[in-house]
Design an enzyme around this catalytic site. Structure first.
Site, short mmCIF file in Angstrom:
data_model
loop_
_atom_site.label_atom_id
_atom_site.label_comp_id
_atom_site.label_asym_id
_atom_site.label_seq_id
_atom_site.Cartn_x
_atom_site.Cartn_y
_atom_site.Cartn_z
N GLN A 58 0.82 -1.21 0.00
CA GLN A 58 0.00 0.00 0.00
C GLN A 58 0.85 1.27 0.00
O GLN A 58 0.44 2.30 -0.54
CB GLN A 58 -0.92 -0.01 1.23
CG GLN A 58 -2.15 0.87 1.10
CD GLN A 58 -3.22 0.25 0.23
OE1 GLN A 58 -3.52 -0.93 0.34
NE2 GLN A 58 -3.82 1.04 -0.64
N LYS A 117 1.66 1.81 -3.70
CA LYS A 117 0.42 2.04 -4.45
C LYS A 117 -0.10 3.45 -4.18
O LYS A 117 -0.44 4.19 -5.11
CB LYS A 117 -0.63 1.00 -4.04
CG LYS A 117 -1.93 1.08 -4.79
CD LYS A 117 -2.99 0.15 -4.21
CE LYS A 117 -2.57 -1.29 -4.20
NZ LYS A 117 -3.66 -2.17 -3.76
N LYS A 166 -2.72 -1.06 6.61
CA LYS A 166 -3.69 -2.12 6.30
C LYS A 166 -4.16 -2.72 7.62
O LYS A 166 -3.47 -2.64 8.65
CB LYS A 166 -3.03 -3.21 5.44
CG LYS A 166 -4.02 -3.98 4.60
CD LYS A 166 -4.48 -3.18 3.38
CE LYS A 166 -5.45 -3.98 2.51
NZ LYS A 166 -5.80 -3.28 1.28
N GLY A 178 -12.52 -0.42 2.87
CA GLY A 178 -12.93 -1.81 2.73
C GLY A 178 -11.86 -2.64 2.03
O GLY A 178 -10.90 -2.12 1.48
N ASP A 179 -12.03 -3.95 2.08
CA ASP A 179 -11.17 -4.89 1.36
C ASP A 179 -12.00 -6.18 1.28
O ASP A 179 -13.22 -6.14 1.44
CB ASP A 179 -9.85 -5.10 2.12
CG ASP A 179 -8.79 -5.83 1.29
OD1 ASP A 179 -8.21 -5.20 0.40
OD2 ASP A 179 -8.57 -7.04 1.50
#
Length: 448
Positions: A114, A117, A129, A168-169
């Site tokens: 992340q 990204k 995360k 969300g994930d």
């Protein structure tokens, strides 16, 4: 993926020793280090500043107990996680994964990815995360609500709109985000943009649901055009059947491709006439049924048990949008043998290192997840902006901004790969471009 640079090779050994039993995290670090070898050679100032040592160690790791009561009145206990990995360029930003496979190593791998990204999106967001080994499948709405409220009771102590903004994930959709946001608001007595992926009636952004899937296709479109190709008339195989897969299917179809396969954790469907997307949406988004139900409406389609077989279907372009390490060496070889010339990742790290070597050996175009699937977090960042300004942008406005961000991400990857002598290696380009922005910020802020 053997490292030639002694400094990075020695550091990787330290990472392996300190993070034993966490193969996904070690895999992610190894992939990034391989790409960064020319950076370590060219930028001794970053080595001297200890940036490489610091970027592989999370700033903060939080593990906590999540007790909740099921519908039978019995207390259940899960484990919650939040890894706040790097805040050099902005508040921690990253999703919450609810799945039985979740443990610290998975969360660390996702948080590490992340960082890069988020850096690539050009938005001021750090990497983080979180999640839990709770499984929302098969639970009642009341059970999910009680779990989410217990989870947020602890998590609320560590997050905030200027500190850490989860999203969300896998397993964490609009329902779960709503319950978590409600609990945060009750505990903190404030209405802030502390979570993204919220409902449209309480601060959510239009196009957030579509963002990751659309973004994958926008990135793919740029990559294809740069190599003299396009989606037009191409056959596409997409794994998964959640938001990413559904909206990648929609956008790929709009761009002229024919998507012939989708999957879930039980198996996959193959429809040579092209996937009936409205039916898939009904099954997965409304009825929450398994993908095998598709053939009850379309008996000419074929359902096969087991997920990995989806990569035996001949295609021009493969978009893995399910989960990590879903394409192994054997599947990659099958894709190459069947004429697939491009693999662009919609899920997080869906290709094993051996699979990636197959792509390069066969001169396949490869778009890595940290660049290709950044559309979701990009629109999460746009949701944060709207919340801060107390504004709501139109779907078209958000979609245009997303499209431009994905174009810029591809451009950054392409230019970084060329600058460091690896033209066409978009994995290296993504890692280098994402790393350099964060590294410069870390160096400027001193040893923190």
């Amino acid at each position: 993926m053997a490292l030639q640079n002694k400094y990075l090779a020695d550091l990787l050994e330290k990472v392996k020793q300190r993070n034993q039993g966490e193969p996904e995290f070690i895999q992610a670090v190894t992939e990034v280090f391989v790409s960064l070898e020319p950076v370590a050679e060219k930028r001794p100032d970053l080595v001297e500043a200890g940036v490489f040592e610091r970027i592989v160690e999370p700033e903060r790791q939080i593990i906590f107990r999540v007790p909740w009561v099921d519908d039978n009145g019995k207390t259940q206990v899960n484990r919650g996680f939040r890894v706040e990995f790097n805040s050099a360029i902005g508040p921690y930003k990253g999703g919450l994964r609810l799945h039985p496979s979740v443990y610290l190593g998975i969360i660390k791998f996702l948080g590490f990815e992340q960082i890069f990204k988020n850096s690539l999106t050009t938005l001021p967001m750090g990497g983080g995360k979180g999640g839990s080994d709770f499984n929302p499948k098969g639970k009642s709405d009341a059970e999910v609500m009680r779990f989410c409220q217990s989870f947020m009771t602890e998590l609320s102590k560590h997050i905030g709109p200027d500190t850490d903004v989860p999203a969300g994930d896998i397993g964490t959709g609009a329902r779960e985000i709503g319950y978590m946001f409600g609990q945060y608001k009750r505990l903190r007595n404030e209405f802030t943009g502390v979570l993204t992926g919220k409902g449209l009636t309480f601060g959510g952004s239009l196009a957030r649901t579509e963002a990751t899937g659309y973004g994958v296709c926008y990135f793919t479109d740029e990559l294809l055009k740069a190599n003299g190709k396009s989606f037009e008339g191409q056959t596409v195989v997409i794994s998964g059947s959640g938001n990413v897969a559904i909206y990648a299917t929609q956008k790929a179809t709009e761009l002229g491709a024919k998507v012939v396969a989708l999957s879930d954790s039980n198996g996959y469907i193959y429809d040579e006439n092209g996937i009936d997307l409205e039916l898939v949406k009904q099954l997965k988004e409304v009825e929450r049924k398994r993908i095998k139900e598709y053939v009850n409406v379309h008996p000419e389609a074929k359902y096969t048990e087991g997920c990995s077989g989806i990569w035996t279907i001949p295609c021009d372009i493969a978009l893995p949008c399910a989960t990590q390490n879903e394409i192994d060496e054997a599947s990659a070889k099958t894709l190459a043998e069947n004429g697939c010339y491009a693999v662009i990742e919609g899920a997080n790290m869906p290709s094993t290192p051996e699979a990636i070597e197959v792509y390069f050996a066969n001169n396949m175009l490869f778009g890595p997840a940290k660049a290709a699937n950044a559309g979701g977090v990009a629109v999460s960042g746009l949701e944060m902006s709207q919340n801060s300004e107390r504004l709501s942008w139109t779907f078209e406005d958000v979609d245009n901004r997303l499209h431009n961000i994905m174009k810029e991400i591809f451009k950054s990857c392409d230019e970084a790969a060329k600058e460091y002598g690896m033209e066409g290696n978009y994995m290296a380009g993504a890692n280098i471009a994402g790393f350099l922005k964060v590294a410069e910020a870390m160096k400027a802020q001193g040893c923190v």
